[in-house]
Motif scaffolding. Structure first.
Motif, mmCIF file in Angstrom:
data_model
loop_
_atom_site.group_PDB
_atom_site.id
_atom_site.type_symbol
_atom_site.label_atom_id
_atom_site.label_comp_id
_atom_site.label_asym_id
_atom_site.label_seq_id
_atom_site.Cartn_x
_atom_site.Cartn_y
_atom_site.Cartn_z
ATOM 1 N N GLY A 299 54.164 48.335 40.627
ATOM 2 C CA GLY A 299 53.889 47.170 39.798
ATOM 3 C C GLY A 299 54.602 45.900 40.202
ATOM 4 O O GLY A 299 54.463 44.877 39.518
ATOM 5 N N THR A 300 55.327 45.918 41.301
ATOM 6 C CA THR A 300 56.032 44.717 41.744
ATOM 7 C C THR A 300 55.072 43.560 41.986
ATOM 8 O O THR A 300 55.430 42.394 41.796
ATOM 9 N N LEU A 301 53.844 43.884 42.395
ATOM 10 C CA LEU A 301 52.863 42.855 42.746
ATOM 11 C C LEU A 301 51.762 42.711 41.696
ATOM 12 O O LEU A 301 50.683 42.223 42.000
ATOM 13 N N ARG A 302 52.049 43.115 40.468
ATOM 14 C CA ARG A 302 50.977 43.113 39.458
ATOM 15 C C ARG A 302 50.427 41.712 39.203
ATOM 16 O O ARG A 302 49.290 41.568 38.733
ATOM 17 N N ASP A 303 51.196 40.672 39.474
ATOM 18 C CA ASP A 303 50.710 39.306 39.246
ATOM 19 C C ASP A 303 49.893 38.762 40.413
ATOM 20 O O ASP A 303 49.351 37.658 40.321
ATOM 21 N N ILE A 304 49.796 39.511 41.501
ATOM 22 C CA ILE A 304 49.033 39.076 42.668
ATOM 23 C C ILE A 304 47.576 39.526 42.518
ATOM 24 O O ILE A 304 47.297 40.711 42.334
ATOM 25 N N LEU A 305 46.643 38.585 42.603
ATOM 26 C CA LEU A 305 45.223 38.907 42.550
ATOM 27 C C LEU A 305 44.794 39.426 43.913
ATOM 28 O O LEU A 305 45.167 38.874 44.952
ATOM 29 N N LEU A 306 43.991 40.490 43.919
ATOM 30 C CA LEU A 306 43.694 41.218 45.145
ATOM 31 C C LEU A 306 42.192 41.431 45.304
ATOM 32 O O LEU A 306 41.516 41.844 44.356
ATOM 33 N N TRP A 307 41.673 41.130 46.483
ATOM 34 C CA TRP A 307 40.284 41.418 46.844
ATOM 35 C C TRP A 307 40.335 42.316 48.079
ATOM 36 O O TRP A 307 40.912 41.954 49.106
ATOM 37 N N LEU A 308 39.734 43.502 47.964
ATOM 38 C CA LEU A 308 39.662 44.445 49.074
ATOM 39 C C LEU A 308 38.208 44.632 49.469
ATOM 40 O O LEU A 308 37.362 44.938 48.621
ATOM 41 N N GLY A 309 37.901 44.451 50.753
ATOM 42 C CA GLY A 309 36.525 44.583 51.218
ATOM 43 C C GLY A 309 36.428 45.474 52.434
ATOM 44 O O GLY A 309 37.401 45.685 53.165
ATOM 45 N N SER A 310 35.233 46.020 52.661
ATOM 46 C CA SER A 310 34.977 46.830 53.856
ATOM 47 C C SER A 310 33.511 46.658 54.235
ATOM 48 O O SER A 310 32.730 46.044 53.508
ATOM 49 N N ALA B 151 52.507 41.306 52.135
ATOM 50 C CA ALA B 151 52.500 41.008 50.703
ATOM 51 C C ALA B 151 53.593 41.741 49.949
ATOM 52 O O ALA B 151 54.049 41.269 48.897
ATOM 53 N N THR B 152 54.012 42.898 50.465
ATOM 54 C CA THR B 152 54.979 43.728 49.730
ATOM 55 C C THR B 152 56.429 43.405 50.075
ATOM 56 O O THR B 152 57.337 43.979 49.466
ATOM 57 N N LEU B 153 56.661 42.503 51.020
ATOM 58 C CA LEU B 153 58.023 42.274 51.498
ATOM 59 C C LEU B 153 58.805 41.356 50.561
ATOM 60 O O LEU B 153 58.279 40.350 50.076
ATOM 61 N N PRO B 154 60.067 41.674 50.330
ATOM 62 C CA PRO B 154 60.901 40.760 49.540
ATOM 63 C C PRO B 154 60.937 39.356 50.132
ATOM 64 O O PRO B 154 61.002 38.368 49.397
ATOM 65 N N GLN B 155 60.869 39.253 51.483
ATOM 66 C CA GLN B 155 60.937 37.951 52.143
ATOM 67 C C GLN B 155 59.718 37.072 51.846
ATOM 68 O O GLN B 155 59.766 35.855 52.041
ATOM 69 N N ALA B 156 58.616 37.700 51.405
ATOM 70 C CA ALA B 156 57.398 36.940 51.114
ATOM 71 C C ALA B 156 57.211 36.674 49.625
ATOM 72 O O ALA B 156 56.268 35.976 49.237
ATOM 73 N N ARG B 157 58.088 37.210 48.799
ATOM 74 C CA ARG B 157 57.944 37.089 47.355
ATOM 75 C C ARG B 157 57.925 35.632 46.927
ATOM 76 O O ARG B 157 58.761 34.833 47.338
ATOM 77 N N GLY B 158 56.950 35.267 46.117
ATOM 78 C CA GLY B 158 56.845 33.908 45.611
ATOM 79 C C GLY B 158 56.221 32.918 46.570
ATOM 80 O O GLY B 158 56.081 31.735 46.235
ATOM 81 N N ILE C 133 60.568 45.994 56.943
ATOM 82 C CA ILE C 133 59.692 46.641 55.958
ATOM 83 C C ILE C 133 60.480 47.781 55.325
ATOM 84 O O ILE C 133 60.590 48.871 55.887
ATOM 85 N N PRO C 134 61.049 47.554 54.145
ATOM 86 C CA PRO C 134 61.937 48.563 53.563
ATOM 87 C C PRO C 134 61.212 49.674 52.813
ATOM 88 O O PRO C 134 61.791 50.749 52.623
ATOM 89 N N CYS C 135 59.966 49.426 52.362
ATOM 90 C CA CYS C 135 59.268 50.401 51.528
ATOM 91 C C CYS C 135 57.830 50.571 51.987
ATOM 92 O O CYS C 135 57.234 49.655 52.548
ATOM 93 N N GLU C 136 57.278 51.754 51.739
ATOM 94 C CA GLU C 136 55.861 51.993 51.973
ATOM 95 C C GLU C 136 55.054 51.004 51.130
ATOM 96 O O GLU C 136 55.220 50.936 49.906
ATOM 97 N N PRO C 137 54.163 50.200 51.737
ATOM 98 C CA PRO C 137 53.430 49.189 50.964
ATOM 99 C C PRO C 137 52.697 49.730 49.749
ATOM 100 O O PRO C 137 52.716 49.112 48.674
ATOM 101 N N ARG C 138 52.046 50.890 49.886
ATOM 102 C CA ARG C 138 51.305 51.419 48.737
ATOM 103 C C ARG C 138 52.232 51.760 47.574
ATOM 104 O O ARG C 138 51.848 51.645 46.413
ATOM 105 N N ASP C 139 53.459 52.158 47.873
ATOM 106 C CA ASP C 139 54.403 52.436 46.804
ATOM 107 C C ASP C 139 54.777 51.156 46.059
ATOM 108 O O ASP C 139 54.977 51.168 44.836
ATOM 109 N N VAL C 140 54.871 50.052 46.792
ATOM 110 C CA VAL C 140 55.208 48.777 46.157
ATOM 111 C C VAL C 140 54.077 48.345 45.221
ATOM 112 O O VAL C 140 54.324 47.889 44.098
ATOM 113 N N PHE C 141 52.820 48.502 45.667
ATOM 114 C CA PHE C 141 51.697 48.196 44.785
ATOM 115 C C PHE C 141 51.722 49.110 43.569
ATOM 116 O O PHE C 141 51.498 48.668 42.433
ATOM 117 N N ALA C 142 51.986 50.390 43.782
ATOM 118 C CA ALA C 142 51.935 51.363 42.688
ATOM 119 C C ALA C 142 53.026 51.121 41.654
ATOM 120 O O ALA C 142 52.823 51.374 40.459
#
Length: 499
Positions: free
Chosen positions: A283-294, A186-193, A272-281
């Motif tokens: 705001g690059t993915l702020r428009d992506i709706l996210l459901w996290l379950g365990s 989800a955080t990769l530039p190649q997957a954007r959009g 993978i150029p960046c740590e995924p959590r840093d990309v979420f933090a």
């Protein structure tokens, strides 16, 4: 009965239709020589019959059923009578990055009840998908499994409209290792959009491996195969020999990793150029709706394995390193004092440390950056082994998500039989399935008043059990002791930095 031929970018394919759902199985989306990036498959002109699952990706226990050259395939289930473009659920399977495949997930039931288009994929596993050899002369051999998944996503974007799907309404989803893949993808530039929502079930606490760790694994495997002076020869090593060497190295290395697993997506700086959590933090993915379950008792399965999984020892070691032995003992004392009658306090502590707390932290990152998140925990014990004897442990939610009510489905790759569901199983599974399909369709997993989104200060956690209910994540003695230990650790760090 067979379907009419459907055109794709590679050539026409024919599937099978049953009970109002068309299924296309074993559809090639790419080919790849060993340790090379995936490329589009050779085209064909005559209709290709895609009515059976494709070859498994090579993996322990299934090398005889695997086909290294043609394992990159996907499966599609779509309602036959769709009168509009339907949302798409793109699912990445789990299996500790070494086992599994799309054949374990029959999406026919979900497709019919969405309605939605369901896609499951194969990607390369173990050393073939995760061994980082680009520093050893094999230039393309880095994050190959991630590249495979990107190739599958690109194929779906280019072709899914022909199957009734909406290429602009794709939800990335995955469980366990597949959830880690989804978070990284989800955080990769190649997957954007290329997707609009993401669903991650039971993502391990650490989704990304360091480049140094991956390089160390590669060196040890080459040494084990006596190929340090000629790394390129690894491309010709017979599969049984390659996987046996990898297993020996993995047994020695597991305790030295941050997560207890040898493989995973790697922060390589290119794929993978960046740590995924840093990309979420950020705001690059702020428009992506996210459901996290365990699942409530995630660690029970790993504690009861023989021998206990390395992640047990690694997780305890990491908590002791973070808070000291006194902090560990204080945590364990609180868990013992607050344990349910049927709860193992040690397992509960490890489940929180490795699974639940990291997922909550990711939710907080996304929310702080302006994103929308829903957080859930699966507390129901399915009447199916291993869950019947181990409780709602790792994978319990996944078994219910893919059930064909009123039955659990067979899992041929895992070699797990399905079986009839109890009324409680059906009730909880129906709620989970409806939530996932509603999320895929609307971006909201349940009625807003029944399951509010995760927000600072409130932090609601949906409990999938009988009955469905909401609890505040940030209350209780356990939360407070983690918070107090975290503050204490931060204070000590600041004191050290201040001199």
């Amino acid at each position: 009965m067979l379907t009419n031929a459907v055109p794709t970018t590679s050539g026409p394919i024919v599937g099978a239709e049953q009970a109002g759902v068309r299924a296309f199985k074993g559809v090639p989306f790419a080919i790849a020589p060993r340790f090379a990036k995936a490329t589009p498959p050779p085209g064909w002109t005559e209709p290709r019959q895609c009515t059976d699952y494709g070859a498994y990706a090579p993996q322990p226990g299934h090398l005889d059923h695997a086909d290294e050259a043609s394992c990159l395939s996907l499966n599609i289930w779509t309602p036959a009578a769709a009168d509009r473009p339907l949302p798409v659920l793109f699912f990445v399977h789990g299996g500790a990055f070494v086992t599994g495949g799309g054949a374990d997930y029959d999406g026919g039931f979900l497709a019919a009840h969405g309605p939605a288009v369901i896609v499951t994929i194969n990607y390369r596993l173990g050393p073939l998908g995760f061994l980082q050899l680009h520093r050893h002369g094999l230039d393309e051999a880095n994050n190959l499994a991630i590249s495979d998944t990107l190739a599958a996503l690109d194929w779906v974007r280019a072709n899914i409209a022909k199957f009734g799907g909406d290429p602009d309404a794709i939800t990335l989803s995955g469980q366990s290792a597949g959830a880690s893949m989804v978070i990284a993808l989800a955080t990769l530039p190649q997957a954007r959009g290329k997707f609009i929502r993401a669903l991650a079930l039971s993502a391990p606490g650490r989704e990304i491996m360091s480049a140094d760790h991956a390089d160390d694994v590669a060196r040890r495997v080459l040494d084990e195969l006596e190929l340090a002076r000629d790394p390129g020869m690894i491309a010709a090593v017979p599969l049984p020999q390659l996987f046996a060497a990898m297993e020996r190295v993995g047994r020695r290395l597991a305790d030295e990793t941050a997560s207890g697993t040898v493989f995973g997506p790697v922060l390589d700086g290119t794929v993978i150029p960046c740590e995924p959590r840093d990309v979420f933090a950020e705001g690059t993915l702020r428009d992506i709706l996210l459901w996290l379950g365990s699942c409530r008792d995630e660690m029970a399965m790993f504690l009861k394995s023989t021998p206990p999984a390395a992640m047990i020892r690694v997780t305890e070691r990491n908590v002791r390193a973070a808070f000291g032995d006194a902090g560990w003992e204080r945590l364990l004392a609180y868990y013992r004092a607050t344990a349910r009658t049927d709860e193992d306090p040690y397992e509960a502590l490890l489940s929180d440390a490795f699974w639940h707390r990291p997922m909550a932290d990711l939710a907080r990152h996304h929310v702080a950056a302006g994103g929308a998140v829903w957080l859930s925990r699966f507390d129901h014990r399915p009447a199916l082994e291993p869950f019947l004897s181990q409780g709602p442990t790792h994978g319990a939610d996944n078994a219910c998500l893919w059930a064909h009510l009123p039955d659990f489905i067979d899992r041929p790759i895992l070699r797990r039989k399905g079986g009839p569901m109890t009324p409680a199983d059906i009730d909880v599974a129906a709620r989970l399935q409806a939530g996932v399909l509603r999320f895929v369709t609307t971006g909201i997993p349940d009625l807003a008043d029944a399951w509010p989104r995760f927000e600072p200060g409130k932090e609601p956690l949906a409990i999938l059990s009988q009955p469905f209910h909401i609890v505040p994540l940030n209350e209780g003695a356990r939360f407070r002791v983690w918070a107090e230990l975290g503050l204490s650790t931060n204070d000590k760090k600041k004191m050290r930095e201040a001199g």
